[in-house]
Design an enzyme around this catalytic site. Structure first.
Site: not given
Ligand code: NAP
Length: 276
Positions: A21, A135, A106, A70, A219
């Site tokens: 960022s 996300a 987002d 978040k 990414y």
């Molecule tokens: P988060 O709130 O921590 O949610 C992650 C989700 O993935 C949860 O539902 C978690 O399940 C699940 N998960 C984690 N490990 C897993 C596994 N081994 N098998 C199956 N499910 C699994 O994170 P987030 O903010 O939503 O972000 C998710 C991803 O999106 C990250 O990689 C982040 O970097 C990416 N992201 C990218 C952008 C972009 O602009 N490109 C924006 C936002 C996020 P549990 O709840 O059971 O742990």
């Protein structure tokens, strides 16, 4: 007592070593001719309240919020915009007078990426979102706004999954796809889990077909096993870099009221990623 106009923004999260960022936003601020600076503020998880108090006291114009804050940041803000309120997730803070307003860019970032950069029209199509975190909620909200017919959510933890449908009742919970038959009806599949960060395959047992589009929100690395296999099957595969730039642009628009310099932001993101 008077205060000089505030001139800084930043991102709060933990850990923060890998954030792109500052690279993206500082290029954009310079392009807009603004004498502002955007900083990375690593905030230990138990110091969120102190960090928000500090941002208020120091006169920050706003901030981005990333993992793990978040959702927890909501309790420290004065007001929420529509998207942030409906999904309970904030990635952008805007100062308005003395108030801190929470937004979620987002949602728009994903929608603008899919319809603009990827050129995909999901109107009337079935879509699948893997994951049930912040996300995933933003993506489900965006897909509803884009007119998707059905938005299915698959998550490893059923309780977490129901927390998505609690705030987004149009989403439908489905089992994690184990076969190609489970996947064949989905035009768009979005990986909103960290599966792929370390080379894992989020959907190891399925094959993809031409006409399908896979977006992995990851990414870095720039490609993941699910994207590789999607492309091998003739589907289109996109990493999360485009969404990252689009959500950054939407935040910048909120802070400055100006049109973001998208190409410069995109080039800055690619450059910063390439230097790793
Ligand atoms: P988060 O709130 O921590 O949610 C992650 C989700 O993935 C949860 O539902 C978690 O399940 C699940 N998960 C984690 N490990 C897993 C596994 N081994 N098998 C199956 N499910 C699994 O994170 P987030 O903010 O939503 O972000 C998710 C991803 O999106 C990250 O990689 C982040 O970097 C990416 N992201 C990218 C952008 C972009 O602009 N490109 C924006 C936002 C996020 P549990 O709840 O059971 O742990």
């Amino acid at each position: 007592l008077t205060r000089r106009a505030a001139s800084f923004l930043g991102v709060i999260g933990w850990p923060l070593e890998h954030t792109l960022s500052p690279a993206i936003q500082n290029v954009a601020l310079r392009r807009l001719g603004l004498d502002w600076v955007y900083l990375a503020f690593p905030v230990p998880p138990d110091s969120l309240g102190a960090a928000i108090t500090g941002l208020r006291a120091l006169g920050a114009l706003g901030a981005n919020v990333t993992m793990p804050f978040k959702e927890s940041v909501v309790g420290f803000l004065d007001e929420l915009s529509g998207d942030a309120r409906s999904i309970g997730v904030v990635n952008t803070i805007q100062r308005v007078g003395d108030a801190f307003i929470g937004h979620n860019t987002d949602v728009d970032g994903f929608a603008e990426f899919v319809s603009g950069d990827a050129g995909v029209d999901v109107t009337g199509s079935d879509c699948l979102v893997l994951g049930a975190g912040g996300a995933a909620r933003a993506v489900v909200k965006a897909l509803e706004g884009l007119g998707a017919s059905e938005v299915a959510v698959a998550a490893r933890n059923p309780d977490k999954a129901t927390s998505v449908t609690a705030v987004l009742p149009h989403a439908k919970l489905v089992d994690w796809p184990r076969s190609s038959a489970d996947l064949k009806d989905f035009r768009l599949v979005v990986n909103a889990t960290p599966l792929g960060l370390a080379g894992e395959d989020a959907l190891p047992d399925v094959t993809f077909s031409p006409g399908q589009v896979i977006v992995d929100l990851i990414y870095d690395p720039p490609t993941t096993p699910i994207l590789e296999r999607a492309r091998a099957g003739g589907a289109l595969g996109w990493s999360g870099l485009g969404m990252l730039v689009r959500q950054a642009a939407a935040s910048l628009r909120i802070w400055t009221g100006q049109d973001p310099p998208l190409e410069a932001m995109s080039a800055a993101a690619l450059h910063a990623l390439g230097r790793r």
